[in-house]
Design an enzyme around this catalytic site. Structure first.
Site, PDB file in Angstrom:
ATOM      1  N   GLY A   1       0.082  -4.363   8.901  1.00 11.67           N
ATOM      2  CA  GLY A   1       0.224  -3.266   7.929  1.00 11.67           C
ATOM      3  C   GLY A   1       0.878  -2.043   8.562  1.00 11.67           C
ATOM      4  CB  ALA A   2       2.785  -1.699  11.637  1.00  9.83           C
TER       5      ALA A   2
ATOM      6  CB  VAL B   1      -2.809 -10.353   6.846  1.00 11.85           C
ATOM      7  CG1 VAL B   1      -1.910  -9.622   7.831  1.00 11.85           C
ATOM      8  CG2 VAL B   1      -3.256  -9.438   5.712  1.00 11.85           C
TER       9      VAL B   1
ATOM     10  CG  ASN C   1      -3.645  -0.530   9.478  1.00 11.37           C
ATOM     11  OD1 ASN C   1      -4.351   0.452   9.264  1.00 11.37           O
ATOM     12  ND2 ASN C   1      -2.485  -0.730   8.849  1.00 11.37           N
TER      13      ASN C   1
ATOM     14  CB  SER D   1     -13.304   1.649   4.457  1.00 10.27           C
ATOM     15  OG  SER D   1     -13.404   2.649   3.475  1.00 10.27           O
TER      16      SER D   1
ATOM     17  CE1 TYR E   1     -10.117  -0.991   0.935  1.00  7.35           C
ATOM     18  CE2 TYR E   1     -11.997   0.506   0.864  1.00  7.35           C
ATOM     19  CZ  TYR E   1     -10.751   0.157   1.375  1.00  7.35           C
ATOM     20  OH  TYR E   1     -10.153   0.956   2.329  1.00  7.35           O
TER      21      TYR E   1
ATOM     22  CB  ALA F   1     -17.993  -7.051  -0.287  1.00  7.68           C
ATOM     23  CB  ALA F   2     -13.332  -6.711   2.227  1.00  8.96           C
ATOM     24  CE  LYS F   3     -10.799  -1.924   4.343  1.00  9.78           C
ATOM     25  NZ  LYS F   3      -9.841  -2.171   5.424  1.00  9.78           N
TER      26      LYS F   3
HETATM   27  N1  LIG Z   1      -6.098   5.805   3.486  1.00  9.86           N
HETATM   28  C1  LIG Z   1      -7.410   5.805   3.292  1.00  9.86           C
HETATM   29  O1  LIG Z   1      -7.941   6.690   2.582  1.00  9.86           O
HETATM   30  C2  LIG Z   1      -8.271   4.747   3.939  1.00  9.86           C
HETATM   31  C3  LIG Z   1      -9.660   4.951   3.960  1.00  9.86           C
HETATM   32  C4  LIG Z   1     -10.471   3.982   4.550  1.00  9.86           C
HETATM   33  C5  LIG Z   1      -9.914   2.840   5.094  1.00  9.86           C
HETATM   34  N2  LIG Z   1      -8.566   2.673   5.049  1.00  9.86           N
HETATM   35  C6  LIG Z   1      -8.040   1.424   5.594  1.00  9.86           C
HETATM   36  O2  LIG Z   1      -7.040   1.688   6.569  1.00  9.86           O
HETATM   37  C7  LIG Z   1      -6.054   0.649   6.538  1.00  9.86           C
HETATM   38  C8  LIG Z   1      -4.682   1.272   6.336  1.00  9.86           C
HETATM   39  O3  LIG Z   1      -4.703   2.003   5.137  1.00  9.86           O
HETATM   40  P1  LIG Z   1      -3.496   2.927   4.677  1.00  9.86           P
HETATM   41  O4  LIG Z   1      -4.087   4.014   3.880  1.00  9.86           O
HETATM   42  O5  LIG Z   1      -2.608   3.220   5.821  1.00  9.86           O
HETATM   43  O6  LIG Z   1      -2.769   1.916   3.664  1.00  9.86           O
HETATM   44  P2  LIG Z   1      -1.261   1.915   3.117  1.00  9.86           P
HETATM   45  O7  LIG Z   1      -1.335   1.374   1.743  1.00  9.86           O
HETATM   46  O8  LIG Z   1      -0.614   3.232   3.365  1.00  9.86           O
HETATM   47  O9  LIG Z   1      -0.568   0.842   4.081  1.00  9.86           O
HETATM   48  C9  LIG Z   1      -1.034  -0.490   4.109  1.00  9.86           C
HETATM   49  C10 LIG Z   1       0.052  -1.358   4.709  1.00  9.86           C
HETATM   50  O10 LIG Z   1      -0.444  -2.704   4.665  1.00  9.86           O
HETATM   51  C11 LIG Z   1       0.569  -3.553   4.165  1.00  9.86           C
HETATM   52  N3  LIG Z   1      -0.002  -4.735   3.530  1.00  9.86           N
HETATM   53  C12 LIG Z   1      -0.656  -4.793   2.337  1.00  9.86           C
HETATM   54  N4  LIG Z   1      -0.984  -6.064   2.053  1.00  9.86           N
HETATM   55  C13 LIG Z   1      -0.552  -6.811   3.101  1.00  9.86           C
HETATM   56  C14 LIG Z   1      -0.588  -8.196   3.387  1.00  9.86           C
HETATM   57  N5  LIG Z   1      -1.117  -9.071   2.518  1.00  9.86           N
HETATM   58  N6  LIG Z   1      -0.053  -8.636   4.537  1.00  9.86           N
HETATM   59  C15 LIG Z   1       0.510  -7.754   5.408  1.00  9.86           C
HETATM   60  N7  LIG Z   1       0.604  -6.437   5.183  1.00  9.86           N
HETATM   61  C16 LIG Z   1       0.071  -5.972   4.041  1.00  9.86           C
HETATM   62  C17 LIG Z   1       1.346  -2.693   3.179  1.00  9.86           C
HETATM   63  O11 LIG Z   1       2.651  -3.198   2.938  1.00  9.86           O
HETATM   64  C18 LIG Z   1       1.346  -1.341   3.887  1.00  9.86           C
HETATM   65  O12 LIG Z   1       2.459  -1.202   4.748  1.00  9.86           O
HETATM   66  C19 LIG Z   1      -6.463  -0.290   5.397  1.00  9.86           C
HETATM   67  O13 LIG Z   1      -7.193  -1.378   5.926  1.00  9.86           O
HETATM   68  C20 LIG Z   1      -7.349   0.588   4.533  1.00  9.86           C
HETATM   69  O14 LIG Z   1      -8.262  -0.158   3.781  1.00  9.86           O
HETATM   70  C21 LIG Z   1      -7.739   3.598   4.484  1.00  9.86           C
END
Ligand SMILES: NC(=O)c1ccc[n+]([C@@H]2O[C@H](COP(=O)([O-])OP(=O)(O)OC[C@H]3O[C@@H](n4cnc5c(N)ncnc54)[C@H](O)[C@@H]3O)[C@@H](O)[C@H]2O)c1
Length: 248
Positions: free
Chosen positions: A12-13, A63, A89, A141, A155, A157-159
Site C-alpha cells: 500500500g505504498a 494483497v 500497511n 488501527s 474493519y 475485527a480485521a484490525k
Molecule cells: N488514515 C487513517 O485515518 C488510518 C487510521 C487507522 C489505521 N489506518 C491504516 O493505515 C494503513 C494505511 O492507511 P492510509 O490512510 O494510508 O490509506 P490510503 O487509502 O491512503 O492508502 C492505502 C493504499 O493501499 C492500497 N491498497 C488498497 N487495497 C489494496 C490491495 N488489495 N492490495 C494492495 N494495495 C492495496 C491503495 O491503493 C493505497 O495506495 C491502512 O491499513 C489503514 O487501515 C489508517
C-alpha cells in the site's frame, strides 16, 4: 535512523501512510519496494524517490491474493537480493452499518486488511530466518483497540486480528531475531476517511483530545522507528498514534 543496505517491502505504498514510510526508509538508505494494487501511483512514487537519487521499485500486488503476495516477495528478491523489512500497511476502510454488511464485503475487508498480514509475513520468513534478523511492522488501527466509532465492524475485527497476529508472530519469531510490532493510528489525514463526509469528519475530530487529525509523517516516522535498530528490544508492541483518542 540508518537503513543502509536493507531492503524493505511496503504494501500500500502508492499513497498515504505507506508512501510516507517508503520515503523515510529510502531516505535512510533502504532499497524500497513500493507494492500496491495501483501500479500507476506506485510508479509515480518510485519516480519521485529515484529522482532524489534513492533506490525504489514499484511492484503491482493485490494483497488479497496469496499468489500475488508470493510474486511481490520474489520481485523484491530479484530487484535487491533479499528482504529485511516488511511493512504490512495496505488496507481499505468501510463504514457500512451492521445490518448492511454482506458476506462478500466482509470477506473482502478481512482478506485485504488481515489475511494479507499473515501471508506476507509467511512469505518473507525464509529470507529473514536465513539471516537471523528482520523487522515486521503491521498497521492496525484505533478501531482494532476499541472497536472504533464510525467504521464498519469488519474493519474493527480485521484490525483487532492484526494485534493478535503481531503478538503471535512476535512470540514465535523472537528466537529467529525477527521483531514484529504494530502501529495503531487514529484518524490520519490521508483521505482514507473522506467517505465519512464533512459532518462525519467534524464529529470524529471533536473526539480527538489533540483537536486535529494526525499527519501522515507523524505515523510513518513511528513505523520507521520500529523498523530500525534503535527499536531492537521492542517486539509484540502495539504503539498508539492517535492524538490521545485512546490510551492503550
Ligand atoms: N488514515 C487513517 O485515518 C488510518 C487510521 C487507522 C489505521 N489506518 C491504516 O493505515 C494503513 C494505511 O492507511 P492510509 O490512510 O494510508 O490509506 P490510503 O487509502 O491512503 O492508502 C492505502 C493504499 O493501499 C492500497 N491498497 C488498497 N487495497 C489494496 C490491495 N488489495 N492490495 C494492495 N494495495 C492495496 C491503495 O491503493 C493505497 O495506495 C491502512 O491499513 C489503514 O487501515 C489508517
Amino acid at each position: 535512523m540508518d537503513f543502509t543496505g536493507k531492503t524493505a517491502i511496503i504494501t500500500g505504498a502508492a499513497k498515504g501512510i505507506g508512501r510516507g514510510c517508503a520515503e523515510i526508509l529510502a531516505r535512510g538508505g533502504a532499497n524500497v519496494v513500493l507494492a500496491d494494487i495501483n501500479l500507476g501511483m506506485a510508479r509515480e512514487a518510485e519516480r519521485a524517490l529515484t529522482e532524489e537519487g534513492l533506490r525504489a521499485k514499484a511492484v503491482q500486488v493485490d494483497v488479497k491474493s496469496v499468489a500475488e503476495i508470493e510474486k511481490m516477495v520474489r520481485a523484491a528478491d530479484e530487484a535487491f537480493g533479499t528482504v529485511d523489512i516488511l511493512v504490512n500497511n495496505a488496507g481499505i476502510f468501510h463504514a457500512t452499518p451492521i445490518e448492511e454488511i454482506t458476506e462478500q464485503e466482509w470477506d473482502n475487508i478481512v482478506d485485504i486488511n488481515l489475511k494479507s498480514v499473515f501471508f506476507a509475513t509467511q512469505k518473507v520468513l525464509p529470507y529473514m530466518r536465513k539471516k537471523k534478523s528482520g523487522k515486521i511492522v503491521n498497521l492496525s488501527s484505533l478501531a482494532g483497540r476499541n472497536g472504533g466509532f464510525t467504521n464498519g465492524l469488519g474493519y474493527s475485527a480485521a484490525k483487532a486480528g492484526i494485534i493478535g497476529l503481531t503478538r503471535g508472530f512476535a512470540a514465535r519469531l523472537a528466537r529467529d531475531g525477527i521483531n514484529v510490532n504494530a502501529v495503531a493510528p487514529g484518524s490520519t489525514d490521508t483521505g482514507i476517511l473522506d467517505g465519512l463526509g464533512e459532518d462525519g469528519i467534524r464529529g470524529l475530530t471533536e473526539k480527538i483530545p489533540l483537536g486535529r487529525f494526525g499527519k501522515t509523517p507523524e505515523v510513518a516516522s513511528v513505523v520507521a522507528f520500529l523498523c530500525s535498530e534503535e527499536a531492537a528490544f521492542m517486539t509484540g508492541a502495539v504503539v498508539d498514534v492517535n492524538g490521545g483518542m485512546y490510551f492503550g
